[in-house]
Design a protein around this motif. Structure first.
Motif, PDB file in Angstrom:
ATOM      1  N   LEU A  68      34.455  71.966 115.815  1.00 56.06           N
ATOM      2  CA  LEU A  68      35.173  71.608 114.588  1.00 56.06           C
ATOM      3  C   LEU A  68      36.084  72.727 114.140  1.00 56.06           C
ATOM      4  O   LEU A  68      37.165  72.503 113.598  1.00 56.06           O
ATOM      5  N   ARG A  69      35.659  73.954 114.359  1.00 60.37           N
ATOM      6  CA  ARG A  69      36.513  75.073 113.972  1.00 60.37           C
ATOM      7  C   ARG A  69      37.763  75.131 114.826  1.00 60.37           C
ATOM      8  O   ARG A  69      38.845  75.471 114.352  1.00 60.37           O
ATOM      9  N   GLN A  70      37.609  74.788 116.095  1.00 56.58           N
ATOM     10  CA  GLN A  70      38.791  74.728 116.947  1.00 56.58           C
ATOM     11  C   GLN A  70      39.727  73.634 116.463  1.00 56.58           C
ATOM     12  O   GLN A  70      40.954  73.785 116.521  1.00 56.58           O
ATOM     13  N   LEU A  86      37.733  65.330 107.717  1.00 52.90           N
ATOM     14  CA  LEU A  86      37.901  63.901 108.022  1.00 52.90           C
ATOM     15  C   LEU A  86      39.266  63.400 107.570  1.00 52.90           C
ATOM     16  O   LEU A  86      39.942  62.670 108.281  1.00 52.90           O
ATOM     17  N   ASP A  87      39.688  63.845 106.370  1.00 54.55           N
ATOM     18  CA  ASP A  87      41.013  63.451 105.879  1.00 54.55           C
ATOM     19  C   ASP A  87      42.077  63.956 106.811  1.00 54.55           C
ATOM     20  O   ASP A  87      43.078  63.289 107.103  1.00 54.55           O
ATOM     21  N   ARG A  88      41.903  65.150 107.316  1.00 51.98           N
ATOM     22  CA  ARG A  88      42.906  65.742 108.213  1.00 51.98           C
ATOM     23  C   ARG A  88      42.924  64.985 109.535  1.00 51.98           C
ATOM     24  O   ARG A  88      43.994  64.738 110.096  1.00 51.98           O
ATOM     25  N   TRP A  89      41.739  64.591 109.989  1.00 54.03           N
ATOM     26  CA  TRP A  89      41.684  63.813 111.233  1.00 54.03           C
ATOM     27  C   TRP A  89      42.389  62.482 111.041  1.00 54.03           C
ATOM     28  O   TRP A  89      43.174  62.049 111.883  1.00 54.03           O
ATOM     29  N   GLY A 109      29.216  61.383 111.817  1.00 60.64           N
ATOM     30  CA  GLY A 109      27.795  61.396 112.124  1.00 60.64           C
ATOM     31  C   GLY A 109      26.975  62.160 111.127  1.00 60.64           C
ATOM     32  O   GLY A 109      25.754  62.040 111.084  1.00 60.64           O
ATOM     33  N   GLY A 110      27.625  62.951 110.317  1.00 63.08           N
ATOM     34  CA  GLY A 110      26.892  63.737 109.325  1.00 63.08           C
ATOM     35  C   GLY A 110      26.325  64.983 109.937  1.00 63.08           C
ATOM     36  O   GLY A 110      26.474  65.262 111.118  1.00 63.08           O
ATOM     37  N   LYS A 111      25.618  65.767 109.167  1.00 63.26           N
ATOM     38  CA  LYS A 111      24.981  67.022 109.587  1.00 63.26           C
ATOM     39  C   LYS A 111      26.011  68.079 110.006  1.00 63.26           C
ATOM     40  O   LYS A 111      25.660  69.062 110.646  1.00 63.26           O
ATOM     41  N   VAL A 112      27.248  67.856 109.701  1.00 65.63           N
ATOM     42  CA  VAL A 112      28.232  68.908 109.951  1.00 65.63           C
ATOM     43  C   VAL A 112      28.982  69.160 108.651  1.00 65.63           C
ATOM     44  O   VAL A 112      29.001  68.326 107.763  1.00 65.63           O
ATOM     45  N   LYS A 113      29.611  70.332 108.593  1.00 61.98           N
ATOM     46  CA  LYS A 113      30.356  70.677 107.390  1.00 61.98           C
ATOM     47  C   LYS A 113      31.622  69.836 107.327  1.00 61.98           C
ATOM     48  O   LYS A 113      32.397  69.815 108.270  1.00 61.98           O
ATOM     49  N   LEU A 114      31.813  69.167 106.221  1.00 57.00           N
ATOM     50  CA  LEU A 114      33.006  68.325 106.091  1.00 57.00           C
ATOM     51  C   LEU A 114      34.231  69.107 105.666  1.00 57.00           C
ATOM     52  O   LEU A 114      35.349  68.654 105.824  1.00 57.00           O
ATOM     53  N   GLU A 115      33.989  70.270 105.093  1.00 58.50           N
ATOM     54  CA  GLU A 115      35.114  71.081 104.651  1.00 58.50           C
ATOM     55  C   GLU A 115      35.558  71.978 105.781  1.00 58.50           C
ATOM     56  O   GLU A 115      34.808  72.282 106.687  1.00 58.50           O
TER      57      GLU A 115
ATOM     58  N   GLU B  24      54.457  56.430  93.293  1.00 60.50           N
ATOM     59  CA  GLU B  24      53.383  56.434  92.300  1.00 60.50           C
ATOM     60  C   GLU B  24      52.249  57.316  92.778  1.00 60.50           C
ATOM     61  O   GLU B  24      51.905  57.332  93.961  1.00 60.50           O
ATOM     62  N   ILE B  25      51.656  58.055  91.867  1.00 66.25           N
ATOM     63  CA  ILE B  25      50.618  59.001  92.268  1.00 66.25           C
ATOM     64  C   ILE B  25      49.261  58.656  91.668  1.00 66.25           C
ATOM     65  O   ILE B  25      48.347  59.463  91.705  1.00 66.25           O
ATOM     66  N   GLN B  26      49.098  57.415  91.167  1.00 64.05           N
ATOM     67  CA  GLN B  26      47.808  57.078  90.568  1.00 64.05           C
ATOM     68  C   GLN B  26      46.678  57.178  91.585  1.00 64.05           C
ATOM     69  O   GLN B  26      45.551  57.511  91.235  1.00 64.05           O
ATOM     70  N   LYS B  27      46.982  56.863  92.850  1.00 63.94           N
ATOM     71  CA  LYS B  27      45.892  56.851  93.835  1.00 63.94           C
ATOM     72  C   LYS B  27      45.632  58.232  94.423  1.00 63.94           C
ATOM     73  O   LYS B  27      44.694  58.430  95.180  1.00 63.94           O
ATOM     74  N   GLU B  28      46.502  59.183  94.139  1.00 60.92           N
ATOM     75  CA  GLU B  28      46.335  60.508  94.740  1.00 60.92           C
ATOM     76  C   GLU B  28      45.195  61.244  94.065  1.00 60.92           C
ATOM     77  O   GLU B  28      44.992  61.168  92.849  1.00 60.92           O
ATOM     78  N   VAL B  29      44.451  61.988  94.850  1.00 58.15           N
ATOM     79  CA  VAL B  29      43.360  62.805  94.329  1.00 58.15           C
ATOM     80  C   VAL B  29      43.665  64.246  94.681  1.00 58.15           C
ATOM     81  O   VAL B  29      43.955  64.558  95.834  1.00 58.15           O
ATOM     82  N   TYR B  30      43.597  65.110  93.700  1.00 56.80           N
ATOM     83  CA  TYR B  30      43.892  66.509  93.978  1.00 56.80           C
ATOM     84  C   TYR B  30      42.640  67.204  94.459  1.00 56.80           C
ATOM     85  O   TYR B  30      41.633  67.243  93.779  1.00 56.80           O
ATOM     86  N   ARG B  31      42.705  67.758  95.661  1.00 57.57           N
ATOM     87  CA  ARG B  31      41.518  68.414  96.227  1.00 57.57           C
ATOM     88  C   ARG B  31      41.776  69.898  96.427  1.00 57.57           C
ATOM     89  O   ARG B  31      41.212  70.491  97.327  1.00 57.57           O
ATOM     90  N   GLY B  32      42.628  70.479  95.661  1.00 64.48           N
ATOM     91  CA  GLY B  32      42.881  71.903  95.804  1.00 64.48           C
ATOM     92  C   GLY B  32      43.871  72.219  96.892  1.00 64.48           C
ATOM     93  O   GLY B  32      43.956  73.368  97.320  1.00 64.48           O
TER      94      GLY B  32
END
Lengths: 122, 439
Positions: A68-70, A86-89, A109-115, B24-32
């Motif tokens: 994941l780090r890679q 996940l968002d980035r993927w 699958g869970g059990k991994v860091k999502l951040e 529109e940005i209503q659906k956007e979530v700011y995550r830092g």
């Protein structure tokens, strides 16, 4: 201060026998496990942790986290900070960058860091 | 005076389609997240596009990333431009002990002859040399393809530039159209000392058909839509300094809106109207500005002809595509680059396929993570910008047969000029009220 080579092991924590980092550099077609590293020349160096601190090897440096780090470090998918893995993927998927499916299954699958790697550290 | 004419004049109508969903940005979530994400999205989208255009431009040259550049090897690189500007205000200037180059009085334009351009992609950045790419024309945030080679000094000598060019335009069905007019007005600045309520009332009366004889009314009946392009109110700064307001001042805060609402109700009762926020309106500061809250318009918001829209605003009337902003993007370009007139800036943003290339560098912008909503995918038929000094217009013809009407809408409180566009042939003329003469 001079230390003999024997004593250097005290300062540098040994890598676990299981992980192989040399394999990535030599092969042109990476094995599926290291597909996340395709395109990135930077290999993840082992961290320097002094003895005395708790060595929580399982949590931080297991195989999955390395992969994941890679994925985090791979520039082709954009910056990794401020966005969950996940968002980035999913963003890479939508943009047609074809990120490896194993990452998605790992993350869901869970059990991994999502951040990402840098979360909370920068 | 005849009380009742034989027949009632019917106002013409047109089908309206709003395309503001992207803004529109209503659906956007700011995550830092920081702005690196929006720059990545922009670079990726534009680079994919430029890669598809490069074979038609110079197919014999290899394309490489910045880090793959070799000295003397002629190649093409694609990346985001960054303009290093000496006079650009920097927060660090406050802390620097030495005397900075920037003068104390802020100039209107931050250009300097020592400005230089840098091209950046994810792998690295390279300074650009040569005379082909003029720093006075380009700004930070534009994505281009460059043909050239690396010099021994480590800079990239530019021999040729490829911009994305005008986006493709959807063909409009060539049915025989009748004359239908759209009126644009901007910078009403109700509540400011320079606004003249009579001027706007005259405009409202003209549009709603309360002025003139039957012929005049007939002309007014052909107006199908009104767009108010930003800066409709101006609240005096004395009321906005963060202090608690005395009760007598609180009414002063809401007076401009009451006045605007009364006038908008008259308009909304008569024809469809779009109102966009501007820099002086009570909307968010960063682009894309969100629609003004309907609570501000208790009278007019009850009508379904009243629409509060985003800035930038994109819509279709009878399948003619309109795209425009309240002026922040062009004003920012004016500060960081130069051109003969404002229409040149408009044209450049279309050629770069980006509404606001200086966002988020010098123009406030929401930190999107997965897209850049300011990218222009489809060429509009009418491209307008509000709150400019004077009325200017030009018909822009593209290489693939695109036809765009570029319009600069002047501030109504200063000039008394509104702009009228004929949807049949995209011709434009000014409508002046009062004793002021438009240039």
């Amino acid at each position: 201060m001079a230390t003999t080579s024997k004593n250097m092991n005290v300062f540098y924590r040994q890598k676990k026998n299981g992980t192989t980092s040399t394999g990535k550099k030599s092969t042109k077609s990476p094995s599926p496990k290291h597909a996340a590293t395709f395109g990135s020349e930077i290999t993840q160096p082992p961290a320097l942790v002094s003895h005395g601190g708790s060595l929580d090897l399982k949590d931080d440096f297991d195989e999955q986290e390395q992969v994941l780090r890679q994925f985090d470090m791979n520039m082709a998918y954009g910056p990794c900070m401020g966005i969950t893995r996940l968002d980035r993927w999913e963003r890479a998927q939508r943009m047609g960058l074809n990120p490896p499916k194993e990452i998605e299954s790992l993350l869901k699958g869970g059990k991994v860091k999502l951040e990402s790697l840098f979360d909370g550290r920068v | 005076m005849e009380v009742d004419s034989q027949e009632q004049l019917q106002r013409k109508q047109s089908t309206y389609l709003s395309l503001d969903e992207n803004f529109e940005i209503q659906k956007e979530v700011y995550r830092g997240q920081q702005y690196s994400q929006i720059y990545f999205a922009r670079l990726h989208m534009m680079r994919t596009l430029l890669y598809s255009l490069v074979p038609n431009w110079k197919s014999h040259l290899p394309v490489c990333t910045v880090l793959e550049l070799e000295e003397g090897k002629e190649c093409i690189i694609v990346g985001t431009l960054y303009k290093h500007m000496k006079l650009k205000p920097c927060i660090l200037d406050e802390y620097s002990k030495e005397r900075s180059v920037a003068p104390l009085i802020k100039p209107h334009n931050f250009m300097h002859q020592d400005d230089y351009l840098v091209l950046e992609d994810e792998s690295g950045r390279v300074k650009l040399g040569g005379t082909k790419l003029s720093p006075s024309v380009y700004v930070t945030g534009v994505v281009v393809a460059l043909h050239g080679k690396e010099t021994s000094a480590g800079a990239f000598f530019v021999e040729d530039v490829l911009e994305a060019g005008l986006p493709p335009q959807i063909e409009r069905p060539l049915k025989s159209r009748e004359d239908k007019y759209v009126v644009f007005v901007s910078g009403l600045s109700i509540g400011s000392s320079s606004s003249n309520p009579l001027q706007f009332q005259l405009l409202v009366d003209h549009i709603t058909g309360h002025l003139g004889d039957e012929e005049e009314q007939g002309l007014a009946a052909e107006i199908v839509h009104l767009v108010i392009v930003g800066n409709s109110v101006e609240i005096s700064h004395g009321l906005l300094n963060g202090q608690n307001l005395a009760s007598k001042d609180q009414s002063r805060l809401s007076e401009p809106f009451k006045e605007l609402d009364i006038l908008l109700t008259q308009i909304a009762a008569s024809l469809p109207l779009d109102i966009m926020p501007g820099s002086s309106d009570p909307a968010n500061f960063a682009l894309p500005q969100q629609p003004l809250n309907r609570c501000l318009f208790p009278g007019s918001a009850t009508y379904n002809t009243f629409r509060s829209c985003t800035n930038p605003h994109c819509f279709e009337l009878d399948s003619i595509r309109f795209l425009g902003t309240s002026g922040q993007n062009i004003d920012d370009l004016t500060k960081y680059s130069e051109a003969k007139d404002k229409l040149d800036f408009l044209e450049r943003t279309l050629r770069w396929r980006h509404l606001a290339p200086t966002a988020p560098n010098t123009l406030g912008c929401y930190p999107f993570t997965d897209r850049d909503p300011f990218l222009i995918d489809s060429c509009p038929d009418v491209y307008f910008v509000g709150n400019q000094e004077k009325y200017e217009t030009r018909l822009l013809k593209g290489l693939e047969g695109q036809l765009v009407r570029l319009i600069c809408i002047p501030r109504f409180c200063e000039t008394g000029v509104a702009v009228v566009l004929n949807m049949r042939n995209l011709e434009c003329h000014a409508l002046t009220f009062g004793t002021q003469i438009s240039s």
